[in-house]
Design a protein around this motif. Structure first.
Motif, short mmCIF file in Angstrom:
data_model
loop_
_atom_site.label_atom_id
_atom_site.label_comp_id
_atom_site.label_asym_id
_atom_site.label_seq_id
_atom_site.Cartn_x
_atom_site.Cartn_y
_atom_site.Cartn_z
N VAL A 80 0.85 -1.21 0.00
CA VAL A 80 0.00 0.00 0.00
C VAL A 80 0.88 1.25 0.00
CG1 VAL A 80 -1.69 1.32 1.34
CG2 VAL A 80 -1.93 -1.15 1.15
N LYS A 81 1.92 1.23 0.85
CA LYS A 81 2.80 2.41 0.93
C LYS A 81 3.52 2.65 -0.40
CE LYS A 81 3.98 2.86 5.79
NZ LYS A 81 5.03 2.69 6.79
N GLU A 82 3.95 1.55 -1.02
CA GLU A 82 4.64 1.66 -2.31
C GLU A 82 3.69 2.28 -3.35
OE1 GLU A 82 7.78 0.74 -2.88
OE2 GLU A 82 7.90 0.68 -5.07
N GLU A 83 2.46 1.77 -3.39
CA GLU A 83 1.46 2.27 -4.36
C GLU A 83 1.18 3.75 -4.13
OE1 GLU A 83 -0.93 -1.96 -4.56
OE2 GLU A 83 -1.98 -0.21 -3.73
N GLN A 84 1.13 4.14 -2.85
CA GLN A 84 0.77 5.53 -2.53
C GLN A 84 1.98 6.44 -2.39
OE1 GLN A 84 -1.99 5.59 0.75
NE2 GLN A 84 -3.42 4.20 -0.26
N GLY A 85 3.16 5.89 -2.64
CA GLY A 85 4.39 6.70 -2.55
C GLY A 85 4.70 7.19 -1.15
N ILE A 86 4.29 6.41 -0.14
CA ILE A 86 4.54 6.79 1.26
C ILE A 86 5.85 6.15 1.73
CG2 ILE A 86 3.65 6.70 3.63
CD1 ILE A 86 0.82 6.33 2.38
#
Ligand code: PRE
Length: 95
Positions: free
Chosen positions: A37-43
């Motif tokens: 999720v973080k990778e997808e959202q650039g977090i």
């Protein structure tokens, strides 16, 4: 302490060790999903605020027998392993 007593106590520890293993693996699967999720959202993966919150909760809830500093050290190792897991999982996804 008799040998039978020692065996019984070790059986209890063996059961708890297997529960810890299962919980750590479950946690690892969730950590991998968070990493995606973080990778997808650039977090950014590393979240010191979130880690601090848990370390503070450990201090607040700890009733012994381990010292708070010992428990916090264990959780820091879990965070480190979790970040490594997210990193290697995301790298695999790119291949
Ligand atoms: C987790 C891992 C690394 C972060 O630095 C903070 C927390 C953890 O293992 O608890 C999980 C996570 O990635 C997150 O909650 O954002």
């Amino acid at each position: 302490m008799s040998n039978q007593n020692l065996d019984q106590l070790r059986e209890q520890i063996d059961t708890i060790d297997m529960q810890l293993l299962e919980l750590l693996c479950k946690r690892g699967e969730i950590v991998k999903n968070i990493g995606k999720v973080k990778e997808e959202q650039g977090i950014t993966r590393y979240d010191p605020v979130r880690e601090r919150k848990l370390l503070d909760t450990v201090a607040e809830k700890n009733d012994g027998p381990f010292t708070t500093s010992t428990l916090q050290h264990l959780f820091k190792q879990i965070f480190k392993a979790s970040l490594e897991l997210q990193e290697s999982d995301n790298r695999k996804a790119l291949l």
